[in-house]
Design a protein around this motif. Structure first.
Motif, PDB file in Angstrom:
ATOM      1  N   PHE A  76     -19.755 -36.758  10.561  1.00  0.00           N
ATOM      2  CA  PHE A  76     -19.189 -37.450  11.710  1.00  0.00           C
ATOM      3  C   PHE A  76     -20.252 -37.559  12.802  1.00  0.00           C
ATOM      4  CE2 PHE A  76     -15.090 -35.010  10.494  1.00  0.00           C
ATOM      5  CZ  PHE A  76     -14.884 -35.857   9.416  1.00  0.00           C
ATOM      6  N   VAL A  77     -20.077 -38.514  13.679  1.00  0.00           N
ATOM      7  CA  VAL A  77     -20.945 -38.660  14.843  1.00  0.00           C
ATOM      8  C   VAL A  77     -20.321 -37.847  15.973  1.00  0.00           C
ATOM      9  CG1 VAL A  77     -21.818 -40.291  16.559  1.00  0.00           C
ATOM     10  CG2 VAL A  77     -21.702 -40.962  14.148  1.00  0.00           C
ATOM     11  N   VAL A  78     -21.133 -37.080  16.677  1.00  0.00           N
ATOM     12  CA  VAL A  78     -20.662 -36.348  17.851  1.00  0.00           C
ATOM     13  C   VAL A  78     -21.548 -36.755  19.011  1.00  0.00           C
ATOM     14  CG1 VAL A  78     -20.177 -34.100  18.883  1.00  0.00           C
ATOM     15  CG2 VAL A  78     -19.890 -34.411  16.409  1.00  0.00           C
ATOM     16  N   THR A  79     -20.948 -37.325  20.049  1.00  0.00           N
ATOM     17  CA  THR A  79     -21.707 -37.804  21.199  1.00  0.00           C
ATOM     18  C   THR A  79     -22.204 -36.628  22.032  1.00  0.00           C
ATOM     19  OG1 THR A  79     -19.815 -37.939  22.688  1.00  0.00           O
ATOM     20  CG2 THR A  79     -20.251 -39.881  21.295  1.00  0.00           C
ATOM     21  N   GLU A  80     -23.132 -36.912  22.935  1.00  0.00           N
ATOM     22  CA  GLU A  80     -23.650 -35.873  23.827  1.00  0.00           C
ATOM     23  C   GLU A  80     -22.548 -35.264  24.689  1.00  0.00           C
ATOM     24  OE1 GLU A  80     -27.086 -36.909  26.125  1.00  0.00           O
ATOM     25  OE2 GLU A  80     -28.032 -37.893  24.419  1.00  0.00           O
ATOM     26  N   SER A  81     -21.535 -36.056  24.997  1.00  0.00           N
ATOM     27  CA  SER A  81     -20.429 -35.545  25.810  1.00  0.00           C
ATOM     28  C   SER A  81     -19.373 -34.818  24.972  1.00  0.00           C
ATOM     29  CB  SER A  81     -19.781 -36.691  26.596  1.00  0.00           C
ATOM     30  OG  SER A  81     -19.246 -37.647  25.711  1.00  0.00           O
ATOM     31  N   GLY A  82     -19.601 -34.723  23.646  1.00  0.00           N
ATOM     32  CA  GLY A  82     -18.716 -33.932  22.799  1.00  0.00           C
ATOM     33  C   GLY A  82     -17.570 -34.678  22.150  1.00  0.00           C
ATOM     34  N   ILE A  83     -17.625 -35.997  22.127  1.00  0.00           N
ATOM     35  CA  ILE A  83     -16.575 -36.774  21.465  1.00  0.00           C
ATOM     36  C   ILE A  83     -16.973 -36.982  20.005  1.00  0.00           C
ATOM     37  CG2 ILE A  83     -15.362 -38.980  21.381  1.00  0.00           C
ATOM     38  CD1 ILE A  83     -15.818 -39.098  24.458  1.00  0.00           C
ATOM     39  N   THR A  84     -16.063 -36.633  19.102  1.00  0.00           N
ATOM     40  CA  THR A  84     -16.309 -36.805  17.668  1.00  0.00           C
ATOM     41  C   THR A  84     -15.793 -38.168  17.242  1.00  0.00           C
ATOM     42  OG1 THR A  84     -16.081 -34.437  17.310  1.00  0.00           O
ATOM     43  CG2 THR A  84     -15.852 -35.842  15.381  1.00  0.00           C
ATOM     44  N   VAL A  85     -16.618 -38.904  16.485  1.00  0.00           N
ATOM     45  CA  VAL A  85     -16.248 -40.240  16.021  1.00  0.00           C
ATOM     46  C   VAL A  85     -16.207 -40.233  14.493  1.00  0.00           C
ATOM     47  CG1 VAL A  85     -16.835 -42.699  16.039  1.00  0.00           C
ATOM     48  CG2 VAL A  85     -17.362 -41.266  18.027  1.00  0.00           C
ATOM     49  N   VAL A  86     -15.047 -40.625  13.942  1.00  0.00           N
ATOM     50  CA  VAL A  86     -14.876 -40.726  12.491  1.00  0.00           C
ATOM     51  C   VAL A  86     -14.752 -42.205  12.163  1.00  0.00           C
ATOM     52  CG1 VAL A  86     -13.488 -40.058  10.507  1.00  0.00           C
ATOM     53  CG2 VAL A  86     -13.721 -38.493  12.441  1.00  0.00           C
ATOM     54  N   GLY A  87     -15.674 -42.711  11.338  1.00  0.00           N
ATOM     55  CA  GLY A  87     -15.743 -44.134  11.019  1.00  0.00           C
ATOM     56  C   GLY A  87     -14.598 -44.643  10.167  1.00  0.00           C
ATOM     57  N   LYS A  88     -14.486 -45.939  10.104  1.00  0.00           N
ATOM     58  CA  LYS A  88     -13.443 -46.640   9.350  1.00  0.00           C
ATOM     59  C   LYS A  88     -13.419 -46.158   7.900  1.00  0.00           C
ATOM     60  CE  LYS A  88     -12.046 -51.347   8.212  1.00  0.00           C
ATOM     61  NZ  LYS A  88     -12.430 -52.760   8.387  1.00  0.00           N
ATOM     62  N   GLU A  89     -12.242 -45.729   7.470  1.00  0.00           N
ATOM     63  CA  GLU A  89     -11.974 -45.285   6.096  1.00  0.00           C
ATOM     64  C   GLU A  89     -12.854 -44.130   5.643  1.00  0.00           C
ATOM     65  OE1 GLU A  89     -12.044 -48.801   3.636  1.00  0.00           O
ATOM     66  OE2 GLU A  89     -10.382 -49.691   4.741  1.00  0.00           O
ATOM     67  N   GLN A  90     -13.495 -43.437   6.578  1.00  0.00           N
ATOM     68  CA  GLN A  90     -14.350 -42.297   6.238  1.00  0.00           C
ATOM     69  C   GLN A  90     -13.494 -41.143   5.725  1.00  0.00           C
ATOM     70  OE1 GLN A  90     -17.004 -41.203   9.390  1.00  0.00           O
ATOM     71  NE2 GLN A  90     -18.089 -39.702   8.167  1.00  0.00           N
ATOM     72  N   GLU A  91     -13.945 -40.490   4.683  1.00  0.00           N
ATOM     73  CA  GLU A  91     -13.213 -39.376   4.111  1.00  0.00           C
ATOM     74  C   GLU A  91     -13.326 -38.148   5.012  1.00  0.00           C
ATOM     75  OE1 GLU A  91     -13.051 -36.633   0.092  1.00  0.00           O
ATOM     76  OE2 GLU A  91     -14.437 -38.318   0.187  1.00  0.00           O
ATOM     77  N   VAL A  92     -12.213 -37.511   5.252  1.00  0.00           N
ATOM     78  CA  VAL A  92     -12.192 -36.295   6.069  1.00  0.00           C
ATOM     79  C   VAL A  92     -11.891 -35.125   5.148  1.00  0.00           C
ATOM     80  CG1 VAL A  92     -11.068 -35.091   7.965  1.00  0.00           C
ATOM     81  CG2 VAL A  92     -11.430 -37.563   8.108  1.00  0.00           C
ATOM     82  N   ARG A  93     -12.796 -34.180   5.098  1.00  0.00           N
ATOM     83  CA  ARG A  93     -12.596 -32.969   4.300  1.00  0.00           C
ATOM     84  C   ARG A  93     -12.333 -31.802   5.233  1.00  0.00           C
ATOM     85  NH1 ARG A  93     -17.862 -33.981   0.684  1.00  0.00           N
ATOM     86  NH2 ARG A  93     -17.095 -35.803  -0.428  1.00  0.00           N
ATOM     87  N   PRO A  94     -11.543 -30.838   4.772  1.00  0.00           N
ATOM     88  CA  PRO A  94     -11.260 -29.668   5.630  1.00  0.00           C
ATOM     89  C   PRO A  94     -12.491 -28.893   6.026  1.00  0.00           C
ATOM     90  CG  PRO A  94      -9.787 -29.724   3.731  1.00  0.00           C
ATOM     91  CD  PRO A  94     -10.795 -30.815   3.548  1.00  0.00           C
TER      92      PRO A  94
END
Length: 94
Positions: A76-94
């Motif tokens: 995932f992308v994490v911005t300098e301000s701490g916001i996590t970005v999960v892209g379109k249809e990206q798989e999320v694993r625990p």
């Protein structure tokens, strides 16, 4: 409860924008986030300060935006301000 095409079941939601067809299961917690179209959050999951693009499924018990290093390790992308970005249809694993 059904609100604007969303299904929300016994969950905590704070300062969050929900797109159409979002589903949030029981005991999940979502705060300070943006959930785009067709996002599904499993029960007992936590989403904190995150942007989830279209068609992202967060499995039961998974956290996003809680542990920066874990989010980066999952791609995932994490911005300098701490916001996590999960892209379109990206798989999320625990």
């Amino acid at each position: 409860m059904v609100a604007g095409g969303c299904i929300i079941s016994g969950t905590d939601i704070y300062r969050t924008v929900l797109g159409p067809r979002v589903r949030i299961e029981r005991w999940a917690r979502v705060d300070e986030s943006i959930l785009m179209n067709n996002v599904c959050i499993g029960s007992n999951a936590t989403v904190h300060r995150a942007i989830l693009d279209k068609n992202v499924v967060v499995p039961e018990g998974t956290t996003i935006g809680v542990d920066r290093e874990h989010d980066l390790a999952r791609g995932f992308v994490v911005t300098e301000s701490g916001i996590t970005v999960v892209g379109k249809e990206q798989e999320v694993r625990p």
